[in-house]
Every structure is written in structure tokens, then in C-alpha cells.
Design a protein around this motif. Structure first.
Motif, PDB file in Angstrom:
ATOM      1  N   ASP A   1       0.834  -1.202   0.000  1.00 13.48           N
ATOM      2  CA  ASP A   1       0.000   0.000   0.000  1.00 13.48           C
ATOM      3  C   ASP A   1       0.869   1.254   0.000  1.00 13.48           C
ATOM      4  N   PHE A   2       1.980   1.197   0.741  1.00  9.83           N
ATOM      5  CA  PHE A   2       2.873   2.351   0.810  1.00  9.83           C
ATOM      6  C   PHE A   2       3.540   2.607  -0.537  1.00  9.83           C
TER       7      PHE A   2
ATOM      8  N   PHE B   1       1.086   4.175  -2.822  1.00  7.42           N
ATOM      9  CA  PHE B   1       0.889   5.569  -2.420  1.00  7.42           C
ATOM     10  C   PHE B   1       2.051   6.445  -2.892  1.00  7.42           C
TER      11      PHE B   1
ATOM     12  N   SER C   1       1.734   9.453  -5.576  1.00  9.57           N
ATOM     13  CA  SER C   1       2.121  10.795  -5.139  1.00  9.57           C
ATOM     14  C   SER C   1       3.303  11.350  -5.923  1.00  9.57           C
TER      15      SER C   1
ATOM     16  N   ALA D   1      -2.237  16.366   3.228  1.00  8.59           N
ATOM     17  CA  ALA D   1      -2.823  15.046   2.992  1.00  8.59           C
ATOM     18  C   ALA D   1      -1.739  13.985   2.820  1.00  8.59           C
ATOM     19  N   LYS D   2      -0.718  14.298   1.999  1.00 13.21           N
ATOM     20  CA  LYS D   2       0.352  13.323   1.752  1.00 13.21           C
ATOM     21  C   LYS D   2       1.189  13.088   3.006  1.00 13.21           C
TER      22      LYS D   2
ATOM     23  N   ARG E   1      -0.735  10.889   5.455  1.00 12.64           N
ATOM     24  CA  ARG E   1      -0.749   9.466   5.084  1.00 12.64           C
ATOM     25  C   ARG E   1       0.614   8.833   5.324  1.00 12.64           C
TER      26      ARG E   1
ATOM     27  N   GLU F   1       0.943   8.065   8.871  1.00 14.95           N
ATOM     28  CA  GLU F   1       0.124   6.893   9.207  1.00 14.95           C
ATOM     29  C   GLU F   1       0.878   5.607   8.897  1.00 14.95           C
ATOM     30  N   PHE F   2       1.568   5.562   7.751  1.00 17.35           N
ATOM     31  CA  PHE F   2       2.345   4.366   7.393  1.00 17.35           C
ATOM     32  C   PHE F   2       3.479   4.128   8.394  1.00 17.35           C
TER      33      PHE F   2
ATOM     34  N   GLU G   1       0.498  11.206  14.710  1.00 20.81           N
ATOM     35  CA  GLU G   1      -0.218   9.979  14.342  1.00 20.81           C
ATOM     36  C   GLU G   1      -0.134   8.935  15.448  1.00 20.81           C
TER      37      GLU G   1
END
Length: 229
Positions: A13-14, A17, A21, A50-51, A54, A57-58, A90
Motif C-alpha cells: 500500500d505504501f 501511495f 504521489s 494530505a500526503k 498518510r 500513518e504508514f 499519528e
């Protein structure tokens, strides 16, 4: 630290992303070591709320999953400053409220003075950065943390390139047998927790149907065979 299936999904997922991006790009890029790399990871392009959110979060999810115990985050200037702040936010959201600190490049002679900013550097300190290229930033961070009387307990990065480091010798730069990450682990006995690795990037490319990504795979594979550890 080995990746569990859930962590592998996190890594995939990373990578997706990072590609979306445009932080992870494919083409031909010259690295600090003078190599021509078929991909380039520029964490400085996580450049909006936003980036960055995220990304944090990772990092936080990977750290929680790793089980690594630490008391605070330390972000080496300059990229590490933003990372330490964002990831601490986070982690707090996930119920792990950790202080953070960072260094300034030039010592300040007024106000609070010194080179360290933020929470007092104490206890088990986790260093956060984007990648480990030559390990210089990690070495300097370790020295600062120890000078403050605290204990470096690990390093967390976004991407482990898993490629041979270069070492400077009397005859010029030479290829090392180990990667920069492996050198940090070996020299300092510190665990390195990465969100994703070059192996994860290859796994991502293996299942793509987009023509540009499909065409990038052979060059990345060749680079890995030439420089990989």
C-alpha cells in the motif's frame, strides 16, 4: 525484523501511495554514490497536509506492528524534523503519545541555545528519517543522543533500498558487501524498521498492468541484481 503478511500489505500500500504521489518515480537518476538508478524516492515531495498525514500513518502503523519499544522520536535536520512531528501526531492518535525532538544545523546562542529543539532527549530514543544512504545522518544523531545522556534504540525509515553501500578508501570509493542499513545494524546494534524495501517495490511492479510500470520493471530488476544485497 521480518514482515508478517499484514505488514507486507502495508508495504505494498505504501509503494502504491508513493508512486501515486510521484514521490517514487521511474526513469534514470544519478545517486549520491554516482550510480544510475532506474528509480528515485524523494520524500521531500510528501509536501502537503494530505500526503504528509498518510506518510505518518504508514510510519506509525509499521512502528506499532514492529513491537519496537521507544520513549521518544528524534528527527535529524532537515527532513527528519517534519517526519518526527507528523509521526508523533499519528502515534498519539493511535494511543501512543510520544515526545519528539530534533536538531538545528547551527547552534543557537540566544533563547534556549544549543542545537537540540523540542522535548528533553532522554530514555530510549528512536531516530526517524526517510532513507539511509551513507549512514552519516544516523551516526550524527547517535552522537547527539548519547551526548544528551539518552540511549539510541533504533532507526525507522520509509524505504530500504537494499543496495550495497559505498565506502571511501585511499584509492577512492569502493563497493561494500553490505547495505547502509546493514552497516548501521552491524556497527551500532540498532534495529532498522522500514515501511517498505526494494523487495516490496519489486513485488509491487510484479503485479502491475500499467504499461509505464511494466516497462520499468526490467531496469529495476537489473539494478537490483547489480547492486542489491
Amino acid at each position: 525484523m521480518s514482515n508478517s503478511p499484514a505488514q507486507d500489505t502495508l508495504a505494498q500500500d505504501f509503494v502504491a501511495f508513493a508512486v501515486e504521489s510521484r514521490v517514487l518515480r521511474f526513469g534514470e537518476f544519478k545517486t549520491k554514490a554516482g550510480r544510475l538508478s532506474p528509480y528515485f524516492f524523494n520524500a521531500g515531495l510528501f509536501d502537503d497536509g494530505a500526503k504528509l498525514g498518510r506518510l505518518a500513518e504508514f510510519y506509525a502503523r509499521r512502528l506499532v506492528a514492529s513491537g519496537l519499544q521507544f520513549d521518544m522520536l528524534f528527527g535529524p535536520a532537515y527532513k527528519g524534523i517534519t517526519l518526527a512531528a507528523a509521526v508523533s501526531i499519528e502515534l498519539a492518535r493511535l494511543g501512543q503519545n510520544k515526545p519528539f525532538a530534533y536538531n538545528r544545523k547551527e547552534a543557537k546562542d540566544h533563547g534556549e541555545g544549543g542545537t537540540l529543539v523540542g522535548a528533553p532527549v532522554q530514555g530510549r530514543v528512536l531516530i526517524i528519517d526517510d532513507v539511509i544512504s551513507a549512514g552519516t545522518s544516523v551516526r550524527e544523531s547517535i552522537e547527539m543522543i548519547k551526548a544528551a545522556g539518552a540511549t539510541p534504540c533504533g532507526v525507522t525509515i520509509a524505504l530500504d533500498r537494499q543496495e550495497k553501500a559505498t565506502v571511501t578508501t585511499a584509492t577512492g570509493p569502493q563497493e561494500a558487501a553490505e547495505s547502509a542499513v546493514q552497516q548501521v545494524q552491524g556497527q551500532y546494534g540498532l534495529p532498522v524498521v522500514a515501511i517498505a524495501t526494494l523487495a516490496d517495490l519489486m513485488g509491487f511492479l510484479d503485479v502491475q498492468s500499467d504499461a509505464a510500470l511494466v516497462s520499468a520493471r526490467p531496469a529495476v530488476q537489473a539494478y537490483r541484481q547489480r547492486y542489491g544485497v
